[in-house]
Enzyme design. Sequence first.
Site, PDB file in Angstrom:
ATOM      1  N   PHE A  67       2.084 -57.793  -5.114  1.00 31.37           N
ATOM      2  CA  PHE A  67       3.032 -56.671  -5.144  1.00 31.37           C
ATOM      3  C   PHE A  67       3.259 -56.306  -6.600  1.00 31.37           C
ATOM      4  CE2 PHE A  67       7.651 -55.407  -5.056  1.00 31.37           C
ATOM      5  CZ  PHE A  67       7.606 -54.397  -4.106  1.00 31.37           C
TER       6      PHE A  67
ATOM      7  N   GLY B 104      12.090 -53.525 -15.026  1.00 29.84           N
ATOM      8  CA  GLY B 104      12.280 -54.742 -14.239  1.00 29.84           C
ATOM      9  C   GLY B 104      13.389 -54.492 -13.236  1.00 29.84           C
ATOM     10  N   SER B 105      14.636 -54.730 -13.667  1.00 30.02           N
ATOM     11  CA  SER B 105      15.773 -54.410 -12.794  1.00 30.02           C
ATOM     12  C   SER B 105      15.818 -52.916 -12.505  1.00 30.02           C
ATOM     13  CB  SER B 105      17.079 -54.848 -13.464  1.00 30.02           C
ATOM     14  OG  SER B 105      17.135 -56.252 -13.520  1.00 30.02           O
TER      15      SER B 105
ATOM     16  N   ARG C 194      21.067 -96.834  -5.851  1.00 29.19           N
ATOM     17  CA  ARG C 194      21.448 -97.056  -7.255  1.00 29.19           C
ATOM     18  C   ARG C 194      22.855 -97.668  -7.340  1.00 29.19           C
ATOM     19  NH1 ARG C 194      20.508 -97.477 -12.678  1.00 29.19           N
ATOM     20  NH2 ARG C 194      22.005 -96.281 -13.931  1.00 29.19           N
TER      21      ARG C 194
ATOM     22  N   GLY D   7      21.401 -89.037 -13.182  1.00 35.23           N
ATOM     23  CA  GLY D   7      21.669 -89.496 -14.546  1.00 35.23           C
ATOM     24  C   GLY D   7      20.410 -89.395 -15.404  1.00 35.23           C
ATOM     25  N   GLY D   8      20.157 -90.432 -16.206  1.00 34.89           N
ATOM     26  CA  GLY D   8      18.976 -90.429 -17.077  1.00 34.89           C
ATOM     27  C   GLY D   8      17.699 -90.203 -16.275  1.00 34.89           C
TER      28      GLY D   8
ATOM     29  N   GLU E 137      12.502 -61.013  -7.425  1.00 36.42           N
ATOM     30  CA  GLU E 137      12.896 -60.183  -6.274  1.00 36.42           C
ATOM     31  C   GLU E 137      14.340 -59.675  -6.423  1.00 36.42           C
ATOM     32  OE1 GLU E 137      11.300 -61.098  -2.455  1.00 36.42           O
ATOM     33  OE2 GLU E 137       9.543 -62.084  -3.304  1.00 36.42           O
TER      34      GLU E 137
ATOM     35  N   THR F  58      17.472 -59.829  -9.722  1.00 38.72           N
ATOM     36  CA  THR F  58      18.366 -60.834 -10.309  1.00 38.72           C
ATOM     37  C   THR F  58      19.683 -60.890  -9.523  1.00 38.72           C
ATOM     38  OG1 THR F  58      19.375 -59.176 -11.743  1.00 38.72           O
ATOM     39  CG2 THR F  58      17.476 -60.379 -12.650  1.00 38.72           C
TER      40      THR F  58
HETATM   41  N1  COS Z   1      15.856 -49.492   1.736  1.00 40.23           N
HETATM   42  C1  COS Z   1      15.431 -48.209   1.856  1.00 40.23           C
HETATM   43  N2  COS Z   1      15.701 -47.257   0.943  1.00 40.23           N
HETATM   44  C2  COS Z   1      16.435 -47.609  -0.133  1.00 40.23           C
HETATM   45  C3  COS Z   1      16.904 -48.918  -0.314  1.00 40.23           C
HETATM   46  C4  COS Z   1      16.598 -49.883   0.679  1.00 40.23           C
HETATM   47  N3  COS Z   1      17.010 -51.152   0.567  1.00 40.23           N
HETATM   48  N4  COS Z   1      17.599 -48.990  -1.467  1.00 40.23           N
HETATM   49  C5  COS Z   1      17.576 -47.754  -1.996  1.00 40.23           C
HETATM   50  N5  COS Z   1      16.871 -46.925  -1.182  1.00 40.23           N
HETATM   51  C6  COS Z   1      16.644 -45.497  -1.396  1.00 40.23           C
HETATM   52  C7  COS Z   1      17.964 -44.786  -1.526  1.00 40.23           C
HETATM   53  O1  COS Z   1      18.451 -44.414  -0.240  1.00 40.23           O
HETATM   54  C8  COS Z   1      17.626 -43.584  -2.358  1.00 40.23           C
HETATM   55  O2  COS Z   1      17.025 -42.585  -1.552  1.00 40.23           O
HETATM   56  P1  COS Z   1      17.668 -41.089  -1.476  1.00 40.23           P
HETATM   57  O3  COS Z   1      17.615 -40.579  -2.876  1.00 40.23           O
HETATM   58  O4  COS Z   1      16.783 -40.370  -0.511  1.00 40.23           O
HETATM   59  O5  COS Z   1      19.076 -41.306  -1.003  1.00 40.23           O
HETATM   60  C9  COS Z   1      16.543 -44.110  -3.294  1.00 40.23           C
HETATM   61  O6  COS Z   1      15.978 -45.281  -2.645  1.00 40.23           O
HETATM   62  C10 COS Z   1      17.082 -44.477  -4.647  1.00 40.23           C
HETATM   63  O7  COS Z   1      18.132 -45.408  -4.472  1.00 40.23           O
HETATM   64  P2  COS Z   1      19.185 -45.742  -5.626  1.00 40.23           P
HETATM   65  O8  COS Z   1      19.726 -44.459  -6.177  1.00 40.23           O
HETATM   66  O9  COS Z   1      20.150 -46.751  -5.109  1.00 40.23           O
HETATM   67  O10 COS Z   1      18.228 -46.390  -6.736  1.00 40.23           O
HETATM   68  P3  COS Z   1      18.556 -46.930  -8.180  1.00 40.23           P
HETATM   69  O11 COS Z   1      17.542 -46.377  -9.103  1.00 40.23           O
HETATM   70  O12 COS Z   1      19.999 -46.752  -8.474  1.00 40.23           O
HETATM   71  O13 COS Z   1      18.198 -48.490  -8.066  1.00 40.23           O
HETATM   72  C11 COS Z   1      18.497 -50.815  -7.672  1.00 40.23           C
HETATM   73  C12 COS Z   1      18.810 -49.349  -7.268  1.00 40.23           C
HETATM   74  C13 COS Z   1      18.991 -51.200  -9.063  1.00 40.23           C
HETATM   75  C14 COS Z   1      19.249 -51.611  -6.653  1.00 40.23           C
HETATM   76  C15 COS Z   1      16.964 -51.057  -7.578  1.00 40.23           C
HETATM   77  O14 COS Z   1      16.293 -50.441  -8.666  1.00 40.23           O
HETATM   78  C16 COS Z   1      16.584 -52.518  -7.529  1.00 40.23           C
HETATM   79  O15 COS Z   1      16.634 -53.146  -6.473  1.00 40.23           O
HETATM   80  N6  COS Z   1      16.164 -53.081  -8.677  1.00 40.23           N
HETATM   81  C17 COS Z   1      15.635 -54.429  -8.742  1.00 40.23           C
HETATM   82  C18 COS Z   1      14.180 -54.419  -8.477  1.00 40.23           C
HETATM   83  C19 COS Z   1      13.664 -55.790  -8.272  1.00 40.23           C
HETATM   84  O16 COS Z   1      14.053 -56.502  -7.357  1.00 40.23           O
HETATM   85  N7  COS Z   1      12.739 -56.199  -9.124  1.00 40.23           N
HETATM   86  C20 COS Z   1      12.199 -57.504  -9.040  1.00 40.23           C
HETATM   87  C21 COS Z   1      10.727 -57.421  -9.135  1.00 40.23           C
HETATM   88  S1  COS Z   1       9.946 -57.153  -7.645  1.00 40.23           S
HETATM   89  S2  COS Z   1       9.300 -58.996  -7.241  1.00 40.23           S
END
Ligand code: COS
Length: 386
Positions: A122, A130-131, A268, A339-340, A363, A365
């Site tokens: 993925f 990232g976030s 222990r 412990g140790g 997935e 933070t």
């Molecule tokens: N399921 C389906 N759709 C979703 C959803 C979900 N869980 N979460 C958000 N959406 C949709 C929203 O409904 C929105 O759609 P509309 O514009 O049509 O309403 C769209 O996606 C954007 O959502 P939102 O505005 O909430 O997005 P943000 O950019 O504010 O981001 C976070 C939200 C921060 C929560 C998101 O970017 C996130 O989860 N970040 C972390 C990513 C991650 O886990 N990375 C780790 C690496 S992957 S291993």
Amino acid sequence: MAFDAEIRDQLVETVRRFVSEKCRPLEGQVDQDDEIPQGIVDEMKALGLFGIAVPEAYGGLELDMETECLVAFELGRTSPAFRSVAGTNIGIGSQALVLFGTDAQKEKWLPGIASGDLIASFALTEPEAGSDAGGLTTKAIKDGDHYVLNGGKRYITNANKADLFTVMARTDPDTPGAKGVSAFIVERNTPGLSVGPPEKKMGQQGAHICDVNFDDCRVPAANMIAGEGEGFKVAMSVLDKGRLHISAVATGMSERLISEMVNYSLERKQFGKPIMQHQLIQAMIADSQAEAYAARCMILDAARRRDAGENVTMEASCAKMFGTEACGRIADRAVQVFGGAGYVTDYGIERFFRDARIFRLYEGTTQIQQIIIARELARAGEKGLL
Ligand code: COS
């Protein structure tokens, strides 16, 4: 449809035996060699573990989420690198196809993913995204019946072994944020795709993460998952499920560590008696048990709700946050109780301490889970539902 209880119990018991008899004796070796022995990978294939979340029609076991979590608890009771071998096929690598793929896409790739003959990864995270996943900059520009990908992904689990990637890329460079993003299946042998060397990491030796780069990488338009601009939602839906799975793996580790703490404390002796009889040791173990139990209950409740068709975005984030944070606290207490010996490699506790740290990061933070939980509550409040 609920999974047959008898088959479920047998499967969970089989995985528990596999973990305790085959994986646990190899934990130290895997940490040293940074490699899972091929024999273990083959056994995991034979057990069907690569395909637990793939529909039966494509050769998988098609477990419901509750059963998947029960299996993940068991897989968590050893070094998490063992689970990681099949982890992306079970979760984030396959689920875009399972949830949103066309019949043709599913027929092409899911049987190989289910058998473990194809490894699926993925590719969402980038150096600057990232976030803020919606801020990704990898581009996919349409050219005839292909899209041309350029950009780079970072920390992609199993990239070095992957045969195909679910890649999130921006098809509309003029639209910032989540809306301009689309999802594609990109095969490993596509010209222009290259994978970097595995990163050196704090823990989870035997599981690998690498950069993935796209340099004028031409991907058939037929490989797009869902529609143009739907990629962010695809990724978020995949993560909703992945976060439940990860919280179950972390909770499996918590339970393993509690058993290690209890067994060690019974043996222990200090101050003339087993340390299990010292109340301050009891407190650390009791706190750990209550937290692991709470995590297990939360995860199974969320899983059952998902199986019943409910949206569990908030519950999955609660489980991910609570289950992985609890695991971090429990791993820390395990070092304290030992412990140790908890700091010495031979006992394996320091290894779990290192392995556990990533659960609170990948997935999403803990801080991202907090944002999602608060966002879902605010939305419900605005709709007058609270
Ligand atoms: N399921 C389906 N759709 C979703 C959803 C979900 N869980 N979460 C958000 N959406 C949709 C929203 O409904 C929105 O759609 P509309 O514009 O049509 O309403 C769209 O996606 C954007 O959502 P939102 O505005 O909430 O997005 P943000 O950019 O504010 O981001 C976070 C939200 C921060 C929560 C998101 O970017 C996130 O989860 N970040 C972390 C990513 C991650 O886990 N990375 C780790 C690496 S992957 S291993």
